[in-house]
Design a protein around this motif. Structure first.
Motif, mmCIF file in Angstrom:
data_model
loop_
_atom_site.group_PDB
_atom_site.id
_atom_site.type_symbol
_atom_site.label_atom_id
_atom_site.label_comp_id
_atom_site.label_asym_id
_atom_site.label_seq_id
_atom_site.Cartn_x
_atom_site.Cartn_y
_atom_site.Cartn_z
ATOM 1 N N PHE A 163 37.158 29.123 37.210
ATOM 2 C CA PHE A 163 35.746 28.777 37.111
ATOM 3 C C PHE A 163 34.840 29.981 37.341
ATOM 4 N N ILE A 164 35.314 30.983 38.082
ATOM 5 C CA ILE A 164 34.556 32.235 38.191
ATOM 6 C C ILE A 164 34.559 32.954 36.847
ATOM 7 N N LEU A 165 35.733 33.056 36.235
ATOM 8 C CA LEU A 165 35.844 33.745 34.952
ATOM 9 C C LEU A 165 35.030 33.052 33.864
ATOM 10 N N VAL A 166 34.949 31.716 33.921
ATOM 11 C CA VAL A 166 34.268 30.981 32.860
ATOM 12 C C VAL A 166 32.747 31.075 32.966
ATOM 13 N N THR A 167 32.232 31.574 34.096
ATOM 14 C CA THR A 167 30.773 31.749 34.180
ATOM 15 C C THR A 167 30.279 32.773 33.173
ATOM 16 N N LYS A 168 31.161 33.728 32.802
ATOM 17 C CA LYS A 168 30.791 34.735 31.808
ATOM 18 C C LYS A 168 32.004 35.076 30.951
ATOM 19 N N PRO A 169 32.333 34.227 29.981
ATOM 20 C CA PRO A 169 33.464 34.546 29.104
ATOM 21 C C PRO A 169 33.258 35.903 28.424
ATOM 22 N N GLY A 170 34.301 36.705 28.411
ATOM 23 C CA GLY A 170 34.219 38.024 27.814
ATOM 24 C C GLY A 170 33.871 39.130 28.789
ATOM 25 N N LYS A 171 33.330 38.772 29.934
ATOM 26 C CA LYS A 171 32.965 39.779 30.933
ATOM 27 C C LYS A 171 34.170 40.086 31.814
ATOM 28 N N ALA A 172 34.364 41.363 32.102
ATOM 29 C CA ALA A 172 35.430 41.768 33.014
ATOM 30 C C ALA A 172 34.966 41.610 34.455
ATOM 31 N N PHE A 173 35.726 40.865 35.233
ATOM 32 C CA PHE A 173 35.496 40.750 36.662
ATOM 33 C C PHE A 173 36.504 41.655 37.370
ATOM 34 N N THR A 174 36.038 42.458 38.305
ATOM 35 C CA THR A 174 36.940 43.374 38.993
ATOM 36 C C THR A 174 37.797 42.634 40.005
ATOM 37 N N HIS A 175 38.888 43.292 40.404
ATOM 38 C CA HIS A 175 39.732 42.733 41.456
ATOM 39 C C HIS A 175 38.890 42.433 42.703
ATOM 40 N N ARG A 176 38.029 43.378 43.061
ATOM 41 C CA ARG A 176 37.203 43.206 44.263
ATOM 42 C C ARG A 176 36.296 41.982 44.139
ATOM 43 N N GLN A 177 35.673 41.792 42.981
ATOM 44 C CA GLN A 177 34.779 40.649 42.800
ATOM 45 C C GLN A 177 35.540 39.334 42.946
ATOM 46 N N LEU A 178 36.694 39.243 42.310
ATOM 47 C CA LEU A 178 37.460 37.995 42.349
ATOM 48 C C LEU A 178 38.021 37.722 43.746
ATOM 49 N N LEU A 179 38.537 38.759 44.381
ATOM 50 C CA LEU A 179 39.069 38.580 45.733
ATOM 51 C C LEU A 179 37.977 38.161 46.709
ATOM 52 N N THR A 180 36.803 38.759 46.580
ATOM 53 C CA THR A 180 35.696 38.414 47.468
ATOM 54 C C THR A 180 35.255 36.972 47.261
ATOM 55 N N GLU A 181 35.134 36.556 46.001
ATOM 56 C CA GLU A 181 34.666 35.210 45.693
ATOM 57 C C GLU A 181 35.665 34.133 46.127
ATOM 58 N N VAL A 182 36.951 34.409 45.970
ATOM 59 C CA VAL A 182 37.967 33.381 46.227
ATOM 60 C C VAL A 182 38.465 33.403 47.664
ATOM 61 N N TRP A 183 38.737 34.603 48.183
ATOM 62 C CA TRP A 183 39.354 34.684 49.510
ATOM 63 C C TRP A 183 38.404 35.215 50.595
ATOM 64 N N GLY A 184 37.362 35.961 50.197
ATOM 65 C CA GLY A 184 36.449 36.531 51.180
ATOM 66 C C GLY A 184 36.517 38.049 51.202
ATOM 67 N N ALA A 185 35.454 38.667 51.723
ATOM 68 C CA ALA A 185 35.329 40.118 51.688
ATOM 69 C C ALA A 185 36.446 40.839 52.430
ATOM 70 N N GLU A 186 37.024 40.178 53.410
ATOM 71 C CA GLU A 186 38.081 40.824 54.194
ATOM 72 C C GLU A 186 39.393 40.952 53.415
ATOM 73 N N TYR A 187 39.463 40.361 52.206
ATOM 74 C CA TYR A 187 40.687 40.391 51.417
ATOM 75 C C TYR A 187 40.577 41.286 50.168
ATOM 76 N N VAL A 188 39.557 42.162 50.122
ATOM 77 C CA VAL A 188 39.306 42.919 48.891
ATOM 78 C C VAL A 188 40.445 43.864 48.516
ATOM 79 N N ASP A 189 41.296 44.212 49.462
ATOM 80 C CA ASP A 189 42.407 45.122 49.159
ATOM 81 C C ASP A 189 43.723 44.393 48.884
ATOM 82 N N ASP A 190 43.712 43.077 48.988
ATOM 83 C CA ASP A 190 44.944 42.303 48.827
ATOM 84 C C ASP A 190 45.132 41.860 47.376
ATOM 85 N N THR A 191 45.284 42.836 46.498
ATOM 86 C CA THR A 191 45.366 42.527 45.062
ATOM 87 C C THR A 191 46.624 41.743 44.710
ATOM 88 N N HIS A 192 47.647 41.779 45.589
ATOM 89 C CA HIS A 192 48.859 41.016 45.282
ATOM 90 C C HIS A 192 48.583 39.517 45.270
#
Length: 228
Positions: A163-192
């Protein structure tokens, strides 16, 4: 705001004139600024449908304009820059840019990206609660996902990512943006975490997860949902 009105912020006079003439020849109305200060003023005054932005400007870094625009508007921002380092692109996407085109660029690619960005905006404004492409339908109001007209059952995290990705189809969301939105700012380095859940999401939605149709990878940057 006119749907064909584009603001260009570019200090190189030759490139600026090239951009304006190319866009005008394809039916777009443009205004051009050569500095950050002038760009902000014209943005406020002209209410453009799209911004084409250079980063190396006489009075500072063009990323300042991205942040300024994002405080006031959700219009597409296309960055044009001679900076080709991967981190530069990631930083621009994190700031809120929608696309990044390295100089030198071809006019046909520029026009194609402008067209896609404006089309995406128009489609989402017509009905921004439903996304549909090929066999995939995502209804954000009713929180449903259909594939081949059959319900797809997703976990809460998978729903949130999609649902984050669908807010802007075609737009690239960075790992940091997705991690922050889903898990919180403290997880920005947990790309796994992100890789695991995107892999599961692809397994549910893609006919061939190794060659995805919908959930696309932007190498070194993040992920995007196919625009068309």
């Amino acid at each position: 705001m006119s749907s064909n009105h584009i603001l260009v912020i570019e200090d190189d006079l030759q490139i600026s004139q090239f951009l304006q003439s190319s866009l005008k020849a394809n039916g777009y109305h443009t205004v051009c600024a050569h500095t950050i200060a002038e760009g902000k003023r014209l943005f406020d005054a002209s209410k453009p449908a799209l911004l084409v932005l250079d980063l190396n400007l006489p009075d500072g870094d063009g990323r300042e304009v991205i942040s300024y625009v994002r405080l006031n508007s959700d219009i597409p921002i296309l960055v044009l820059s001679a900076r080709q380092a991967e981190q530069e692109k990631v930083d621009c996407f994190n700031d809120g840019a929608d696309d990044y085109l390295a100089k030198p660029f071809g006019v046909n690619e520029l026009l194609a990206r402008v067209k896609v960005a404006l089309k995406r905006t128009a489609m989402m404004s017509l009905r921004d609660d439903v996304y549909h492409v090929d066999e995939l339908t995502i209804d954000t109001v009713n929180s449903t996902v259909l594939l081949n007209q059959q319900p797809v059952h997703l976990t809460p995290i998978e729903f949130k990512l999609l649902f984050i990705l669908v807010t802007k189809p075609g737009k690239a969301f960075t790992h940091r943006q997705l991690l922050t939105e889903v898990w919180g700012a403290e997880y920005v380095d947990d790309t796994h975490y992100l890789r695991i859940h995107m892999g599961r999401l692809r397994a549910r939605l893609e006919k061939s997860p190794a060659a995805p149709r919908y959930l696309l990878t932007e190498a070194g940057i993040g992920y995007r949902l196919a625009a068309t």
